[in-house]
Design an enzyme around this catalytic site. Structure first.
Site, PDB file in Angstrom:
ATOM      1  N   ASN A 144      41.895 -80.750 -14.368  1.00 32.84           N
ATOM      2  CA  ASN A 144      42.746 -79.602 -14.044  1.00 32.84           C
ATOM      3  C   ASN A 144      43.542 -79.213 -15.291  1.00 32.84           C
ATOM      4  O   ASN A 144      44.297 -80.031 -15.830  1.00 32.84           O
ATOM      5  CB  ASN A 144      43.682 -79.998 -12.886  1.00 32.84           C
ATOM      6  CG  ASN A 144      44.583 -78.853 -12.475  1.00 32.84           C
ATOM      7  OD1 ASN A 144      45.187 -78.205 -13.315  1.00 32.84           O
ATOM      8  ND2 ASN A 144      44.685 -78.602 -11.183  1.00 32.84           N
ATOM      9  N   HIS A 171      48.278 -77.203 -16.668  1.00 30.76           N
ATOM     10  CA  HIS A 171      49.497 -77.434 -17.444  1.00 30.76           C
ATOM     11  C   HIS A 171      49.364 -77.078 -18.916  1.00 30.76           C
ATOM     12  O   HIS A 171      50.357 -77.014 -19.632  1.00 30.76           O
ATOM     13  CB  HIS A 171      50.005 -78.856 -17.228  1.00 30.76           C
ATOM     14  CG  HIS A 171      50.440 -79.046 -15.807  1.00 30.76           C
ATOM     15  ND1 HIS A 171      51.306 -78.165 -15.184  1.00 30.76           N
ATOM     16  CD2 HIS A 171      50.077 -79.942 -14.861  1.00 30.76           C
ATOM     17  CE1 HIS A 171      51.481 -78.546 -13.923  1.00 30.76           C
ATOM     18  NE2 HIS A 171      50.741 -79.610 -13.702  1.00 30.76           N
ATOM     19  N   HIS A 204      44.381 -73.756 -10.661  1.00 28.77           N
ATOM     20  CA  HIS A 204      45.063 -73.248  -9.469  1.00 28.77           C
ATOM     21  C   HIS A 204      45.739 -71.933  -9.842  1.00 28.77           C
ATOM     22  O   HIS A 204      46.680 -71.919 -10.641  1.00 28.77           O
ATOM     23  CB  HIS A 204      46.109 -74.295  -9.031  1.00 28.77           C
ATOM     24  CG  HIS A 204      46.841 -73.954  -7.770  1.00 28.77           C
ATOM     25  ND1 HIS A 204      47.728 -74.820  -7.180  1.00 28.77           N
ATOM     26  CD2 HIS A 204      46.833 -72.838  -6.986  1.00 28.77           C
ATOM     27  CE1 HIS A 204      48.234 -74.264  -6.082  1.00 28.77           C
ATOM     28  NE2 HIS A 204      47.709 -73.059  -5.950  1.00 28.77           N
ATOM     29  N   ARG A 263      48.187 -69.633  -8.853  1.00 31.40           N
ATOM     30  CA  ARG A 263      49.298 -69.580  -7.890  1.00 31.40           C
ATOM     31  C   ARG A 263      49.798 -68.162  -7.704  1.00 31.40           C
ATOM     32  O   ARG A 263      49.710 -67.338  -8.621  1.00 31.40           O
ATOM     33  CB  ARG A 263      50.459 -70.434  -8.399  1.00 31.40           C
ATOM     34  CG  ARG A 263      50.303 -71.909  -8.145  1.00 31.40           C
ATOM     35  CD  ARG A 263      51.542 -72.657  -8.598  1.00 31.40           C
ATOM     36  NE  ARG A 263      51.517 -74.018  -8.148  1.00 31.40           N
ATOM     37  CZ  ARG A 263      52.067 -74.451  -7.007  1.00 31.40           C
ATOM     38  NH1 ARG A 263      52.710 -73.617  -6.226  1.00 31.40           N
ATOM     39  NH2 ARG A 263      51.980 -75.703  -6.665  1.00 31.40           N
ATOM     40  N   ARG A 288      52.705 -69.013 -12.258  1.00 32.04           N
ATOM     41  CA  ARG A 288      53.546 -69.791 -13.172  1.00 32.04           C
ATOM     42  C   ARG A 288      52.753 -70.428 -14.315  1.00 32.04           C
ATOM     43  O   ARG A 288      53.301 -70.775 -15.330  1.00 32.04           O
ATOM     44  CB  ARG A 288      54.318 -70.866 -12.413  1.00 32.04           C
ATOM     45  CG  ARG A 288      53.441 -71.945 -11.836  1.00 32.04           C
ATOM     46  CD  ARG A 288      54.240 -73.065 -11.232  1.00 32.04           C
ATOM     47  NE  ARG A 288      54.869 -72.698  -9.979  1.00 32.04           N
ATOM     48  CZ  ARG A 288      55.326 -73.590  -9.092  1.00 32.04           C
ATOM     49  NH1 ARG A 288      55.236 -74.877  -9.375  1.00 32.04           N
ATOM     50  NH2 ARG A 288      55.861 -73.218  -7.959  1.00 32.04           N
ATOM     51  N   GLU A 337      41.423 -73.639  -7.112  1.00 35.33           N
ATOM     52  CA  GLU A 337      42.373 -73.990  -6.053  1.00 35.33           C
ATOM     53  C   GLU A 337      43.149 -72.725  -5.695  1.00 35.33           C
ATOM     54  O   GLU A 337      43.629 -72.009  -6.578  1.00 35.33           O
ATOM     55  CB  GLU A 337      43.353 -75.054  -6.534  1.00 35.33           C
ATOM     56  CG  GLU A 337      42.719 -76.377  -6.823  1.00 35.33           C
ATOM     57  CD  GLU A 337      43.732 -77.383  -7.362  1.00 35.33           C
ATOM     58  OE1 GLU A 337      44.925 -77.069  -7.454  1.00 35.33           O
ATOM     59  OE2 GLU A 337      43.306 -78.487  -7.718  1.00 35.33           O
ATOM     60  N   THR A 341      51.763 -79.192  -5.778  1.00 34.98           N
ATOM     61  CA  THR A 341      51.341 -79.158  -4.371  1.00 34.98           C
ATOM     62  C   THR A 341      51.857 -80.416  -3.674  1.00 34.98           C
ATOM     63  O   THR A 341      51.488 -81.529  -4.044  1.00 34.98           O
ATOM     64  CB  THR A 341      49.799 -79.091  -4.283  1.00 34.98           C
ATOM     65  OG1 THR A 341      49.335 -78.185  -5.282  1.00 34.98           O
ATOM     66  CG2 THR A 341      49.364 -78.634  -2.915  1.00 34.98           C
ATOM     67  N   GLU A 387      39.252 -82.519   0.124  1.00 39.92           N
ATOM     68  CA  GLU A 387      39.828 -83.246  -1.006  1.00 39.92           C
ATOM     69  C   GLU A 387      40.996 -84.039  -0.452  1.00 39.92           C
ATOM     70  O   GLU A 387      41.966 -83.454   0.065  1.00 39.92           O
ATOM     71  CB  GLU A 387      40.305 -82.305  -2.120  1.00 39.92           C
ATOM     72  CG  GLU A 387      40.912 -83.117  -3.282  1.00 39.92           C
ATOM     73  CD  GLU A 387      41.370 -82.273  -4.467  1.00 39.92           C
ATOM     74  OE1 GLU A 387      40.826 -81.165  -4.680  1.00 39.92           O
ATOM     75  OE2 GLU A 387      42.288 -82.735  -5.175  1.00 39.92           O
ATOM     76  N   HIS A 391      45.379 -86.022  -6.978  1.00 41.07           N
ATOM     77  CA  HIS A 391      46.826 -85.816  -7.025  1.00 41.07           C
ATOM     78  C   HIS A 391      47.554 -87.104  -7.381  1.00 41.07           C
ATOM     79  O   HIS A 391      47.413 -88.107  -6.693  1.00 41.07           O
ATOM     80  CB  HIS A 391      47.420 -85.255  -5.723  1.00 41.07           C
ATOM     81  CG  HIS A 391      48.633 -84.408  -6.015  1.00 41.07           C
ATOM     82  ND1 HIS A 391      49.849 -84.945  -6.320  1.00 41.07           N
ATOM     83  CD2 HIS A 391      48.774 -83.064  -6.115  1.00 41.07           C
ATOM     84  CE1 HIS A 391      50.702 -83.965  -6.561  1.00 41.07           C
ATOM     85  NE2 HIS A 391      50.076 -82.819  -6.465  1.00 41.07           N
TER      86      HIS A 391
HETATM   87  N1  PXP Z   1      44.100 -81.629  -6.522  1.00 37.91           N
HETATM   88  C1  PXP Z   1      44.883 -80.625  -6.053  1.00 37.91           C
HETATM   89  C2  PXP Z   1      44.448 -79.894  -4.835  1.00 37.91           C
HETATM   90  C3  PXP Z   1      46.058 -80.258  -6.711  1.00 37.91           C
HETATM   91  O1  PXP Z   1      46.817 -79.254  -6.235  1.00 37.91           O
HETATM   92  C4  PXP Z   1      46.415 -80.946  -7.897  1.00 37.91           C
HETATM   93  C5  PXP Z   1      47.659 -80.556  -8.632  1.00 37.91           C
HETATM   94  O2  PXP Z   1      47.497 -79.329  -9.213  1.00 37.91           O
HETATM   95  C6  PXP Z   1      45.554 -81.958  -8.350  1.00 37.91           C
HETATM   96  C7  PXP Z   1      44.422 -82.300  -7.635  1.00 37.91           C
HETATM   97  C8  PXP Z   1      45.835 -82.700  -9.600  1.00 37.91           C
HETATM   98  O3  PXP Z   1      47.011 -83.446  -9.492  1.00 37.91           O
HETATM   99  P1  PXP Z   1      47.647 -84.098 -10.773  1.00 37.91           P
HETATM  100  O4  PXP Z   1      48.066 -82.981 -11.672  1.00 37.91           O
HETATM  101  O5  PXP Z   1      48.789 -84.883 -10.235  1.00 37.91           O
HETATM  102  O6  PXP Z   1      46.595 -84.953 -11.405  1.00 37.91           O
END
Ligand code: PXP
Length: 231
Positions: A6, A9, A42, A44, A48, A68, A99, A146, A185
């Site tokens: 992901n 960030h 994602h 949003r 952001r 996402e 999330t 998921e 997550h």
């Molecule tokens: N899966 C989903 C559905 C999420 O919303 C997120 C956070 O954006 C992640 C996985 C990844 O989580 P993390 O950034 O804590 O690894």
């Protein structure tokens, strides 16, 4: 087991100054070079981090893209136009840092899932590892769930075993219902291994820990290190 990285960030940092860099598309290429099997982002409602333009450019990379999104009419239209490989429907609150929990799955998701599937997009629902949500996900026709691993990642060492057992039972139940299973997550370099060792999970989606590690060693290396753990 696949590793989805992901890259939200990377865009978070860019948006702090509204600059061109760091660029999530270049970051995605680095993540793929480090061994990622696919890219997750994602979009949003408050924009952001990831912007629409980023997602279109990510789609042009020849890789598996997991978008996402919240279940809204606008996002549905966007996804139908974009055609990612997978849409993961997530709950979204404006004031959350990330999330916070899984979806409350109900028939309200039916129209989103049926339209996405009709256009050839696989659909995953981000849920807590609970029997009620798994049964509901199967009922509304999701392809994947998921499983939210926050309940395991964010608890003290003393509570980890029972949290892991709960995820293990959830994976089995989801498979019994014919669902494919992803998880994610809060996973990091220290806590990921017991999740990797659970049979039945197809893909882990990991963001924050990899991007944080990338600040020290670069993204390609950070993904390589996670890749060594996620096999
Ligand atoms: N899966 C989903 C559905 C999420 O919303 C997120 C956070 O954006 C992640 C996985 C990844 O989580 P993390 O950034 O804590 O690894």
């Amino acid at each position: 087991m696949r590793l989805g990285v992901n890259i939200d960030h990377i865009a978070t940092l860019r948006q702090v100054r509204l600059e061109q860099d760091p660029d999530p598309v270049k970051a995605a290429k680095e993540a793929l070079a480090g061994g990622a099997d696919g890219i997750v982002c994602h979009l949003r409602e408050d924009r952001r981090h990831i912007q629409e333009q980023d997602v279109y450019q990510l789609r042009r990379l020849k890789t598996r893209l997991d978008l996402e999104m919240a279940a809204t009419s606008w996002m549905l239209k966007f996804a139908l136009k974009l055609k990612p490989d997978l849409v993961t429907i997530v709950p979204e609150k404006r004031h959350e840092l990330t999330t916070e929990g899984g979806l409350e799955v109900g028939l309200q998701l039916d129209r989103y899932i049926s339209q996405l599937k009709a256009s050839g997009i696989l659909v995953s629902l981000f849920i807590d590892p609970e029997a009620k949500q798994i049964k509901a996900a199967s009922l509304v026709g999701a392809d994947f769930v998921e499983l939210h691993t926050g309940s395991y990642a964010n608890v003290s060492a003393a509570k980890k075993k029972s949290a892991l057992d709960q995820i293990k039972r959830a994976v089995q139940l989801a498979m019994d219902f014919g669902l494919q299973v992803n998880a994610g997550h809060g996973l990091d370099y220290n806590n990921v291994k017991p999740i990797v060792n659970l049979a039945g999970i197809e893909e882990l989606n990991i963001g924050f820990a990899i991007i944080a590690r990338a600040v020290k060693v670069g993204l390609r290396q950070a993904v390589k290190e996670m890749r060594r753990l996620v096999k």
